[in-house]
Design a protein around this motif. Structure first.
Motif, PDB file in Angstrom:
ATOM      1  N   VAL A 189      -5.957  -2.456   4.852  1.00 54.72           N
ATOM      2  CA  VAL A 189      -5.682  -2.956   3.507  1.00 54.72           C
ATOM      3  C   VAL A 189      -4.627  -4.058   3.506  1.00 54.72           C
ATOM      4  O   VAL A 189      -4.388  -4.692   2.478  1.00 54.72           O
ATOM      5  CB  VAL A 189      -5.251  -1.789   2.581  1.00 54.72           C
ATOM      6  N   LEU A 190      -4.004  -4.308   4.664  1.00 52.00           N
ATOM      7  CA  LEU A 190      -2.984  -5.344   4.786  1.00 52.00           C
ATOM      8  C   LEU A 190      -3.566  -6.589   5.450  1.00 52.00           C
ATOM      9  O   LEU A 190      -4.335  -6.499   6.406  1.00 52.00           O
ATOM     10  CB  LEU A 190      -1.803  -4.831   5.625  1.00 52.00           C
ATOM     11  N   ASP A 191      -3.178  -7.757   4.952  1.00 52.10           N
ATOM     12  CA  ASP A 191      -3.550  -9.007   5.603  1.00 52.10           C
ATOM     13  C   ASP A 191      -2.890  -9.069   6.982  1.00 52.10           C
ATOM     14  O   ASP A 191      -1.764  -8.582   7.154  1.00 52.10           O
ATOM     15  CB  ASP A 191      -3.082 -10.191   4.748  1.00 52.10           C
ATOM     16  N   PRO A 192      -3.557  -9.627   7.992  1.00 48.78           N
ATOM     17  CA  PRO A 192      -2.944  -9.693   9.330  1.00 48.78           C
ATOM     18  C   PRO A 192      -1.570 -10.353   9.331  1.00 48.78           C
ATOM     19  O   PRO A 192      -0.711 -10.012  10.160  1.00 48.78           O
ATOM     20  CB  PRO A 192      -3.958 -10.515  10.139  1.00 48.78           C
ATOM     21  N   ASP A 193      -1.350 -11.307   8.419  1.00 47.86           N
ATOM     22  CA  ASP A 193      -0.066 -12.022   8.363  1.00 47.86           C
ATOM     23  C   ASP A 193       0.796 -11.561   7.194  1.00 47.86           C
ATOM     24  O   ASP A 193       1.651 -12.310   6.709  1.00 47.86           O
ATOM     25  CB  ASP A 193      -0.315 -13.529   8.257  1.00 47.86           C
ATOM     26  N   VAL A 194       0.600 -10.332   6.730  1.00 49.46           N
ATOM     27  CA  VAL A 194       1.352  -9.818   5.594  1.00 49.46           C
ATOM     28  C   VAL A 194       2.858  -9.897   5.838  1.00 49.46           C
ATOM     29  O   VAL A 194       3.330  -9.771   6.982  1.00 49.46           O
ATOM     30  CB  VAL A 194       0.944  -8.362   5.294  1.00 49.46           C
ATOM     31  N   VAL A 195       3.607 -10.117   4.766  1.00 49.15           N
ATOM     32  CA  VAL A 195       5.070 -10.172   4.830  1.00 49.15           C
ATOM     33  C   VAL A 195       5.636  -9.076   3.938  1.00 49.15           C
ATOM     34  O   VAL A 195       5.232  -8.935   2.777  1.00 49.15           O
ATOM     35  CB  VAL A 195       5.601 -11.545   4.369  1.00 49.15           C
ATOM     36  N   LEU A 196       6.557  -8.304   4.498  1.00 50.69           N
ATOM     37  CA  LEU A 196       7.316  -7.310   3.732  1.00 50.69           C
ATOM     38  C   LEU A 196       8.759  -7.769   3.692  1.00 50.69           C
ATOM     39  O   LEU A 196       9.406  -7.885   4.735  1.00 50.69           O
ATOM     40  CB  LEU A 196       7.215  -5.933   4.387  1.00 50.69           C
ATOM     41  N   GLN A 197       9.263  -8.055   2.497  1.00 50.39           N
ATOM     42  CA  GLN A 197      10.656  -8.481   2.352  1.00 50.39           C
ATOM     43  C   GLN A 197      11.391  -7.492   1.461  1.00 50.39           C
ATOM     44  O   GLN A 197      10.985  -7.245   0.331  1.00 50.39           O
ATOM     45  CB  GLN A 197      10.755  -9.883   1.762  1.00 50.39           C
ATOM     46  N   THR A 198      12.474  -6.945   1.987  1.00 54.58           N
ATOM     47  CA  THR A 198      13.302  -6.008   1.232  1.00 54.58           C
ATOM     48  C   THR A 198      14.628  -6.686   0.917  1.00 54.58           C
ATOM     49  O   THR A 198      15.356  -7.097   1.824  1.00 54.58           O
ATOM     50  CB  THR A 198      13.545  -4.718   2.028  1.00 54.58           C
ATOM     51  N   PHE A 251       3.516  -6.265  -5.311  1.00 52.44           N
ATOM     52  CA  PHE A 251       2.471  -6.563  -4.346  1.00 52.44           C
ATOM     53  C   PHE A 251       1.769  -7.869  -4.727  1.00 52.44           C
ATOM     54  O   PHE A 251       1.446  -8.095  -5.889  1.00 52.44           O
ATOM     55  CB  PHE A 251       1.429  -5.439  -4.321  1.00 52.44           C
ATOM     56  N   THR A 252       1.533  -8.713  -3.730  1.00 48.33           N
ATOM     57  CA  THR A 252       0.706  -9.897  -3.917  1.00 48.33           C
ATOM     58  C   THR A 252      -0.611  -9.649  -3.198  1.00 48.33           C
ATOM     59  O   THR A 252      -0.637  -9.428  -1.990  1.00 48.33           O
ATOM     60  CB  THR A 252       1.386 -11.153  -3.352  1.00 48.33           C
ATOM     61  N   VAL A 253      -1.709  -9.655  -3.978  1.00 51.72           N
ATOM     62  CA  VAL A 253      -3.035  -9.328  -3.453  1.00 51.72           C
ATOM     63  C   VAL A 253      -3.897 -10.575  -3.451  1.00 51.72           C
ATOM     64  O   VAL A 253      -3.948 -11.318  -4.438  1.00 51.72           O
ATOM     65  CB  VAL A 253      -3.699  -8.229  -4.306  1.00 51.72           C
ATOM     66  N   ALA A 254      -4.580 -10.816  -2.339  1.00 46.67           N
ATOM     67  CA  ALA A 254      -5.557 -11.901  -2.238  1.00 46.67           C
ATOM     68  C   ALA A 254      -6.862 -11.297  -1.751  1.00 46.67           C
ATOM     69  O   ALA A 254      -6.911 -10.716  -0.655  1.00 46.67           O
ATOM     70  CB  ALA A 254      -5.077 -12.987  -1.288  1.00 46.67           C
ATOM     71  N   GLY A 255      -7.898 -11.392  -2.564  1.00 47.15           N
ATOM     72  CA  GLY A 255      -9.164 -10.769  -2.197  1.00 47.15           C
ATOM     73  C   GLY A 255      -9.030  -9.260  -2.196  1.00 47.15           C
ATOM     74  O   GLY A 255      -8.702  -8.650  -3.207  1.00 47.15           O
ATOM     75  N   SER A 256      -9.249  -8.647  -1.055  1.00 47.23           N
ATOM     76  CA  SER A 256      -9.186  -7.190  -0.948  1.00 47.23           C
ATOM     77  C   SER A 256      -8.025  -6.733  -0.071  1.00 47.23           C
ATOM     78  O   SER A 256      -8.012  -5.587   0.374  1.00 47.23           O
ATOM     79  CB  SER A 256     -10.502  -6.652  -0.373  1.00 47.23           C
ATOM     80  N   ARG A 257      -7.061  -7.619   0.154  1.00 48.57           N
ATOM     81  CA  ARG A 257      -5.936  -7.260   1.025  1.00 48.57           C
ATOM     82  C   ARG A 257      -4.600  -7.653   0.407  1.00 48.57           C
ATOM     83  O   ARG A 257      -4.518  -8.579  -0.406  1.00 48.57           O
ATOM     84  CB  ARG A 257      -6.085  -7.923   2.401  1.00 48.57           C
ATOM     85  N   ILE A 258      -3.578  -6.957   0.835  1.00 44.48           N
ATOM     86  CA  ILE A 258      -2.205  -7.254   0.404  1.00 44.48           C
ATOM     87  C   ILE A 258      -1.629  -8.299   1.348  1.00 44.48           C
ATOM     88  O   ILE A 258      -1.623  -8.107   2.573  1.00 44.48           O
ATOM     89  CB  ILE A 258      -1.343  -5.980   0.431  1.00 44.48           C
ATOM     90  N   VAL A 259      -1.155  -9.405   0.790  1.00 44.38           N
ATOM     91  CA  VAL A 259      -0.605 -10.473   1.620  1.00 44.38           C
ATOM     92  C   VAL A 259       0.921 -10.494   1.609  1.00 44.38           C
ATOM     93  O   VAL A 259       1.542 -11.092   2.486  1.00 44.38           O
ATOM     94  CB  VAL A 259      -1.139 -11.853   1.179  1.00 44.38           C
ATOM     95  N   ARG A 260       1.517  -9.814   0.629  1.00 47.50           N
ATOM     96  CA  ARG A 260       2.983  -9.790   0.571  1.00 47.50           C
ATOM     97  C   ARG A 260       3.437  -8.584  -0.232  1.00 47.50           C
ATOM     98  O   ARG A 260       2.817  -8.218  -1.236  1.00 47.50           O
ATOM     99  CB  ARG A 260       3.521 -11.076  -0.059  1.00 47.50           C
ATOM    100  N   ILE A 261       4.515  -7.963   0.232  1.00 54.16           N
ATOM    101  CA  ILE A 261       5.168  -6.882  -0.498  1.00 54.16           C
ATOM    102  C   ILE A 261       6.641  -7.235  -0.614  1.00 54.16           C
ATOM    103  O   ILE A 261       7.305  -7.500   0.388  1.00 54.16           O
ATOM    104  CB  ILE A 261       5.026  -5.529   0.225  1.00 54.16           C
ATOM    105  N   ASP A 262       7.136  -7.280  -1.836  1.00 53.43           N
ATOM    106  CA  ASP A 262       8.563  -7.535  -2.066  1.00 53.43           C
ATOM    107  C   ASP A 262       9.196  -6.279  -2.640  1.00 53.43           C
ATOM    108  O   ASP A 262       8.696  -5.707  -3.620  1.00 53.43           O
ATOM    109  CB  ASP A 262       8.755  -8.705  -3.025  1.00 53.43           C
ATOM    110  N   VAL A 263      10.274  -5.848  -2.024  1.00 53.15           N
ATOM    111  CA  VAL A 263      10.998  -4.655  -2.467  1.00 53.15           C
ATOM    112  C   VAL A 263      12.409  -5.085  -2.861  1.00 53.15           C
ATOM    113  O   VAL A 263      13.100  -5.757  -2.082  1.00 53.15           O
ATOM    114  CB  VAL A 263      11.058  -3.585  -1.367  1.00 53.15           C
ATOM    115  N   PHE A 264      12.829  -4.703  -4.051  1.00 56.28           N
ATOM    116  CA  PHE A 264      14.164  -5.010  -4.539  1.00 56.28           C
ATOM    117  C   PHE A 264      14.917  -3.703  -4.750  1.00 56.28           C
ATOM    118  O   PHE A 264      14.519  -2.880  -5.578  1.00 56.28           O
ATOM    119  CB  PHE A 264      14.099  -5.804  -5.848  1.00 56.28           C
ATOM    120  N   VAL A 265      15.977  -3.521  -3.991  1.00 63.34           N
ATOM    121  CA  VAL A 265      16.792  -2.307  -4.089  1.00 63.34           C
ATOM    122  C   VAL A 265      18.056  -2.654  -4.855  1.00 63.34           C
ATOM    123  O   VAL A 265      18.947  -3.331  -4.344  1.00 63.34           O
ATOM    124  CB  VAL A 265      17.136  -1.755  -2.689  1.00 63.34           C
ATOM    125  N   ASP A 266      18.122  -2.201  -6.104  1.00 63.49           N
ATOM    126  CA  ASP A 266      19.260  -2.526  -6.960  1.00 63.49           C
ATOM    127  C   ASP A 266      19.295  -1.542  -8.131  1.00 63.49           C
ATOM    128  O   ASP A 266      18.884  -1.861  -9.246  1.00 63.49           O
ATOM    129  CB  ASP A 266      19.145  -3.963  -7.469  1.00 63.49           C
TER     130      ASP A 266
END
Length: 277
Positions: A189-198, A251-266
């Motif tokens: 379900v994740l794009d091969p180049d997915v980015v997770l930024q916390t 979550f940023t979704v393109a087509g059927s995969r997640i290309v980016r996940i941004d997490v904000f801890v505050d």
């Protein structure tokens, strides 16, 4: 003056959309639009042939000034538009109308002021490079080059997919795989180049890249609960701990995969947004 005010109000939604995409801040966008009204109210409107164009130029120049001044001060947190994911009231719909997607907002913040202005005005609002050149004090060819450089830096990041149902289906598949600890399903379900930024309130962000690395990080929040929300027009979640807001995922979704996940801890910031979460 009443007629002029009415004409300005017709232009306000578009001017606010321009300013928000330029600045990424709802408060600063409203200030820029209000400054345009003050300028207009002090001008001889009878000498303005194209009111919409004149106002756009005034707002764009004010935004350019704000963007340039940011280099000399500490950056504010990314402006998040977070609303419950469900039936939206008119005010929430208005907030989301100006949203450009969190991934796009983050990338836009990485552009130089002139690049950002050229890209936003040309690619999002179809202004000509002749008009943009007059605002940034460059030639039309140079303005075209600014937009081209911005486009290359932005790459494949786009506006949020309008199909929220598809976004939800993809994100729910991610949740299910994370809950079950199904590594293979997570990678699918994740794009091969997915980015997770916390991002943290008082620390530099932590970035993880690649489907395998992000899948290894994914797990249900310990001692927490997920509450569906929309973040800048995209599907996300408010994470609560002991009934109190802790963080937000987008979550940023393109087509059927997640290309980016941004997490904000505050926790402090999100408690002010959702005091009764």
């Amino acid at each position: 003056m009443d007629e002029l005010a009415a004409r300005f109000e017709k232009e306000r939604p578009r001017l606010r959309a321009v300013a928000y995409r330029m600045l990424g801040s709802a408060v600063e966008a409203d200030d820029a639009v209000q400054d345009a009204w003050l300028r207009l109210s002090r001008s001889d409107a009878s000498t303005i042939d194209n009111l919409g164009g004149w106002l756009t130029t005034v707002v764009a120049r004010e935004c350019l000034h704000v963007l340039r001044s940011r280099r000399n001060r500490r950056e504010d947190p990314v402006d998040l538009v977070v609303v419950p994911d469900g039936s939206l009231d008119p005010e929430q719909e208005a907030l989301l109308a100006d949203s450009v997607g969190l991934a796009m907002l983050i990338v836009l913040d990485q552009l130089g002021p002139a690049e950002r202005l050229a890209f936003v005005l040309h690619d999002m609002f179809q202004l000509s490079f002749d008009e943009i050149a007059a605002i940034v004090g460059r030639t039309p060819a140079a303005a075209r080059q600014l937009a081209s450089r911005a486009r290359r830096r932005i790459g494949g990041v786009g506006l949020p997919a309008p199909d929220l149902a598809r976004q939800r289906a993809v994100v729910h598949a991610f949740y299910a795989a994370a809950r079950d600890g199904d590594f293979s399903a997570l990678v699918q379900v994740l794009d091969p180049d997915v980015v997770l930024q916390t991002s943290f309130a008082d620390q530099p962000p932590v970035v993880v890249r690649g489907a395998s690395a992000v899948a290894a990080q994914a797990r249900a929040p310990r001692g927490g609960q997920l509450r569906p929300v929309l973040v800048n027009g995209s599907v996300g979640a408010l994470i609560t701990r002991d009934g109190r807001p802790y963080s937000v995922m987008a979550f940023t979704v393109a087509g059927s995969r997640i290309v980016r996940i941004d997490v904000f801890v505050d926790p402090q910031r999100f408690t002010s947004i959702f005091p009764t979460a």
